[in-house]
Design an enzyme around this catalytic site. Structure first.
Site, PDB file in Angstrom:
ATOM      1  N   ARG A 112     -10.313  -1.475   7.359  1.00 29.44           N
ATOM      2  CA  ARG A 112      -9.424  -2.510   7.908  1.00 29.44           C
ATOM      3  C   ARG A 112      -8.932  -2.120   9.303  1.00 29.44           C
ATOM      4  O   ARG A 112      -8.662  -2.974  10.156  1.00 29.44           O
ATOM      5  CB  ARG A 112      -8.288  -2.867   6.949  1.00 29.44           C
ATOM      6  CG  ARG A 112      -7.239  -1.784   6.605  1.00 29.44           C
ATOM      7  CD  ARG A 112      -6.205  -1.628   7.683  1.00 29.44           C
ATOM      8  NE  ARG A 112      -4.909  -1.219   7.213  1.00 29.44           N
ATOM      9  CZ  ARG A 112      -4.092  -0.433   7.889  1.00 29.44           C
ATOM     10  NH1 ARG A 112      -4.481   0.120   9.040  1.00 29.44           N
ATOM     11  NH2 ARG A 112      -2.896  -0.163   7.422  1.00 29.44           N
ATOM     12  N   MET A 127      -5.740   2.676  18.778  1.00 29.86           N
ATOM     13  CA  MET A 127      -5.663   2.580  17.320  1.00 29.86           C
ATOM     14  C   MET A 127      -5.027   3.801  16.663  1.00 29.86           C
ATOM     15  O   MET A 127      -4.719   3.775  15.475  1.00 29.86           O
ATOM     16  CB  MET A 127      -7.076   2.386  16.751  1.00 29.86           C
ATOM     17  CG  MET A 127      -7.825   1.190  17.311  1.00 29.86           C
ATOM     18  SD  MET A 127      -6.937  -0.375  17.155  1.00 29.86           S
ATOM     19  CE  MET A 127      -6.827  -0.539  15.382  1.00 29.86           C
ATOM     20  N   ASP A 179       0.401   5.352  15.340  1.00 33.15           N
ATOM     21  CA  ASP A 179       0.972   4.587  14.236  1.00 33.15           C
ATOM     22  C   ASP A 179       2.277   5.198  13.732  1.00 33.15           C
ATOM     23  O   ASP A 179       2.707   4.927  12.624  1.00 33.15           O
ATOM     24  CB  ASP A 179      -0.042   4.474  13.091  1.00 33.15           C
ATOM     25  CG  ASP A 179      -0.514   5.849  12.609  1.00 33.15           C
ATOM     26  OD1 ASP A 179      -0.083   6.870  13.182  1.00 33.15           O
ATOM     27  OD2 ASP A 179      -1.305   5.904  11.653  1.00 33.15           O
ATOM     28  N   LYS A 202       0.875  -1.179   0.000  1.00 39.16           N
ATOM     29  CA  LYS A 202       0.000   0.000   0.000  1.00 39.16           C
ATOM     30  C   LYS A 202       0.902   1.214   0.000  1.00 39.16           C
ATOM     31  O   LYS A 202       1.829   1.295   0.824  1.00 39.16           O
ATOM     32  CB  LYS A 202      -0.912   0.031   1.224  1.00 39.16           C
ATOM     33  CG  LYS A 202      -1.781   1.298   1.218  1.00 39.16           C
ATOM     34  CD  LYS A 202      -2.844   1.295   2.284  1.00 39.16           C
ATOM     35  CE  LYS A 202      -2.316   1.779   3.604  1.00 39.16           C
ATOM     36  NZ  LYS A 202      -3.397   1.988   4.584  1.00 39.16           N
ATOM     37  N   GLY A 250      -2.942  -1.439  18.138  1.00 39.10           N
ATOM     38  CA  GLY A 250      -3.175  -1.647  16.695  1.00 39.10           C
ATOM     39  C   GLY A 250      -2.404  -0.632  15.873  1.00 39.10           C
ATOM     40  O   GLY A 250      -2.824   0.509  15.711  1.00 39.10           O
TER      41      GLY A 250
HETATM   42  P1  NAD Z   1      -8.640  13.033  11.973  1.00 36.65           P
HETATM   43  O1  NAD Z   1      -7.675  14.094  11.580  1.00 36.65           O
HETATM   44  O2  NAD Z   1      -9.921  12.921  11.234  1.00 36.65           O
HETATM   45  O3  NAD Z   1      -8.984  13.157  13.542  1.00 36.65           O
HETATM   46  C1  NAD Z   1      -7.961  13.388  14.483  1.00 36.65           C
HETATM   47  C2  NAD Z   1      -8.443  13.084  15.875  1.00 36.65           C
HETATM   48  O4  NAD Z   1      -7.375  13.357  16.790  1.00 36.65           O
HETATM   49  C3  NAD Z   1      -9.610  13.963  16.320  1.00 36.65           C
HETATM   50  O5  NAD Z   1     -10.373  13.251  17.270  1.00 36.65           O
HETATM   51  C4  NAD Z   1      -8.894  15.134  16.980  1.00 36.65           C
HETATM   52  O6  NAD Z   1      -9.714  15.856  17.890  1.00 36.65           O
HETATM   53  C5  NAD Z   1      -7.784  14.389  17.693  1.00 36.65           C
HETATM   54  N1  NAD Z   1      -6.635  15.247  17.999  1.00 36.65           N
HETATM   55  C6  NAD Z   1      -6.005  16.114  17.161  1.00 36.65           C
HETATM   56  N2  NAD Z   1      -5.008  16.724  17.821  1.00 36.65           N
HETATM   57  C7  NAD Z   1      -5.015  16.253  19.099  1.00 36.65           C
HETATM   58  C8  NAD Z   1      -4.235  16.501  20.255  1.00 36.65           C
HETATM   59  N3  NAD Z   1      -3.232  17.383  20.234  1.00 36.65           N
HETATM   60  N4  NAD Z   1      -4.520  15.824  21.385  1.00 36.65           N
HETATM   61  C9  NAD Z   1      -5.533  14.915  21.402  1.00 36.65           C
HETATM   62  N5  NAD Z   1      -6.307  14.632  20.353  1.00 36.65           N
HETATM   63  C10 NAD Z   1      -6.050  15.304  19.207  1.00 36.65           C
HETATM   64  O7  NAD Z   1      -7.818  11.664  11.909  1.00 36.65           O
HETATM   65  P2  NAD Z   1      -8.352  10.186  11.709  1.00 36.65           P
HETATM   66  O8  NAD Z   1      -8.357   9.863  10.268  1.00 36.65           O
HETATM   67  O9  NAD Z   1      -9.577   9.972  12.516  1.00 36.65           O
HETATM   68  O10 NAD Z   1      -7.123   9.355  12.334  1.00 36.65           O
HETATM   69  C11 NAD Z   1      -6.911   9.345  13.739  1.00 36.65           C
HETATM   70  C12 NAD Z   1      -5.577   8.693  14.025  1.00 36.65           C
HETATM   71  O11 NAD Z   1      -5.605   7.327  13.607  1.00 36.65           O
HETATM   72  C13 NAD Z   1      -4.380   9.317  13.308  1.00 36.65           C
HETATM   73  O12 NAD Z   1      -3.311   9.409  14.211  1.00 36.65           O
HETATM   74  C14 NAD Z   1      -4.051   8.325  12.203  1.00 36.65           C
HETATM   75  O13 NAD Z   1      -2.694   8.364  11.813  1.00 36.65           O
HETATM   76  C15 NAD Z   1      -4.395   7.020  12.931  1.00 36.65           C
HETATM   77  N6  NAD Z   1      -4.642   5.871  12.058  1.00 36.65           N
HETATM   78  C16 NAD Z   1      -4.189   4.656  12.496  1.00 36.65           C
HETATM   79  C17 NAD Z   1      -4.387   3.526  11.730  1.00 36.65           C
HETATM   80  C18 NAD Z   1      -3.919   2.198  12.227  1.00 36.65           C
HETATM   81  O14 NAD Z   1      -3.942   1.225  11.458  1.00 36.65           O
HETATM   82  N7  NAD Z   1      -3.557   2.067  13.472  1.00 36.65           N
HETATM   83  C19 NAD Z   1      -5.050   3.636  10.491  1.00 36.65           C
HETATM   84  C20 NAD Z   1      -5.541   4.872  10.099  1.00 36.65           C
HETATM   85  C21 NAD Z   1      -5.336   5.994  10.893  1.00 36.65           C
END
Ligand code: NAD
Length: 321
Positions: A110, A219, A222, A67, A292
């Site tokens: 996923r 989750m 990452d 990916k 995760g």
């Molecule tokens: P998004 O930008 O839509 O939302 C971000 C979230 O983080 C919101 O709830 C926001 O209020 C919060 N946030 C932002 N700054 C913050 C801070 N300083 N302190 C606390 N909270 C804060 O992002 P998303 O698409 O919902 O993704 C959320 C997270 O999940 C990201 O870190 C992304 O990299 C991660 N992610 C992980 C996986 C995985 O496989 N583990 C997959 C996709 C995304």
């Protein structure tokens, strides 16, 4: 080769297919049938973008590929999603390109399936209250997948930006569940299962706020430097992950390992619980935590499943390549 465009994914992929693909590939990883290659992620010095790729090979499912994509912060202003990704699948027998698949929606599905698999295998059977920390794009997918695993009666939520909590309230309403915006103390006191899905770089949820018996799916972390829960919570919990190497380098475990509160050997693969070689939760009081981190094999597994569906439904575009 086959092309499955991003716009067609929503009509093809359902949560049950996604869940089965993720549960299967976690099991294959724990058996040693599937492995991830080292992750590449770079700030490319253009458009403020972070670009990289995650790749791997599942010998059992015969999924080989990668990916590729990342984060383009200026996209929103152009009417595009900031996170962009595409999956490329190769034929493991010949090395020829097999399929090109839109990866944006699949990533959310996923990721939600991974925490749902952890809830299935690690949460207490009698879990009633789901706690959501985070209200961004991923949170809606997370909640929809989680509620299918237990007879949840209520959702409570907290977010760093409270104005975003409407998203959680809306999804809970769609699922027919009452929703309450609460403090972190209240969230920990009420929740039997907690999902953290934020981009935080500092601990949000603390061990003292989490009651005995809770299952937590972390989750959001990452990348190196991100953190959602304090080290004490990770050290207190029985910890599971998708892949240990990622958990200790880019996952929630990176901090507890660095501060010496836990050892790598204390982290188990969720796949081992799925396969029955790890007993998983052993008591109603135990706190379990799933770190995760998101592995390339998850992307390959769901992309391979969607290609099969797209071919069967006549939606995949065939290209001579
Ligand atoms: P998004 O930008 O839509 O939302 C971000 C979230 O983080 C919101 O709830 C926001 O209020 C919060 N946030 C932002 N700054 C913050 C801070 N300083 N302190 C606390 N909270 C804060 O992002 P998303 O698409 O919902 O993704 C959320 C997270 O999940 C990201 O870190 C992304 O990299 C991660 N992610 C992980 C996986 C995985 O496989 N583990 C997959 C996709 C995304």
């Amino acid at each position: 080769m086959w092309i499955v465009p991003e716009a067609k994914i929503a009509g093809l992929m359902d949560r049950a297919t996604c869940f089965a693909a993720i549960e299967g590939v976690f099991g294959a990883m724990a058996r040693g049938d599937a492995y991830n290659f080292p992750v590449i992620r770079e700030a490319i010095g253009h458009a403020d973008a972070l670009y990289g790729f995650k790749s791997g090979f599942d010998r059992a499912g015969l999924a080989l590929g990668l990916k590729s994509g990342g984060y383009w912060p200026g996209n929103e202003a152009k009417g595009l999603t900031n996170h962009q990704s595409t999956v490329v699948l190769f034929d493991p027998d010949t090395g020829r390109v097999k399929a090109l698949v839109g990866g944006n929606l699949l990533t959310a599905l996923r990721t939600a399936a991974a925490s749902a698999v952890s809830i299935k295998h690690l949460a207490r059977p009698d879990a009633k209250v789901l706690g959501m920390v985070g209200a961004g794009h991923q949170s809606a997918f997370q909640m929809r997948a989680a509620v299918e695993q237990r007879a949840f009666e209520k959702v409570v939520g907290w977010n760093f930006h409270p104005e975003m909590l409407d998203r959680l309230a809306g999804v809970a309403a769609e699922l027919g569940l009452p929703f309450e915006a609460v403090s972190l103390d209240e969230l920990g006191a009420q929740s039997d299962v907690i999902i953290t899905i934020t981009s935080s770089h500092k601990p949000i949820l603390r061990s003292a706020q989490v009651k005995a018996g809770t299952h937590i799916a972390c989750m959001g972390t990452d990348t190196k430097g991100k953190q959602e829960v304090d080290d004490l919570l990770v050290a207190r919990a029985t910890v599971f992950t998708d892949e240990v190497a990622q958990a200790i380098s880019i996952g929630e475990c990176q901090h507890a390992i660095a501060s010496g509160l836990m050892a790598e050997a204390e982290i188990a693969e969720l796949g081992a619980v799925i396969n029955g070689s790890h007993k998983g939760r052993t008591s109603a009081e135990e706190v379990t935590l799933f770190d995760g981190t998101g592995v390339g094999l998850q992307d390959l597994a769901v992309a391979a499943a969607v290609v099969e569906l797209a071919i069967a439904k006549g939606i995949a575009i065939e290209v001579d390549f």
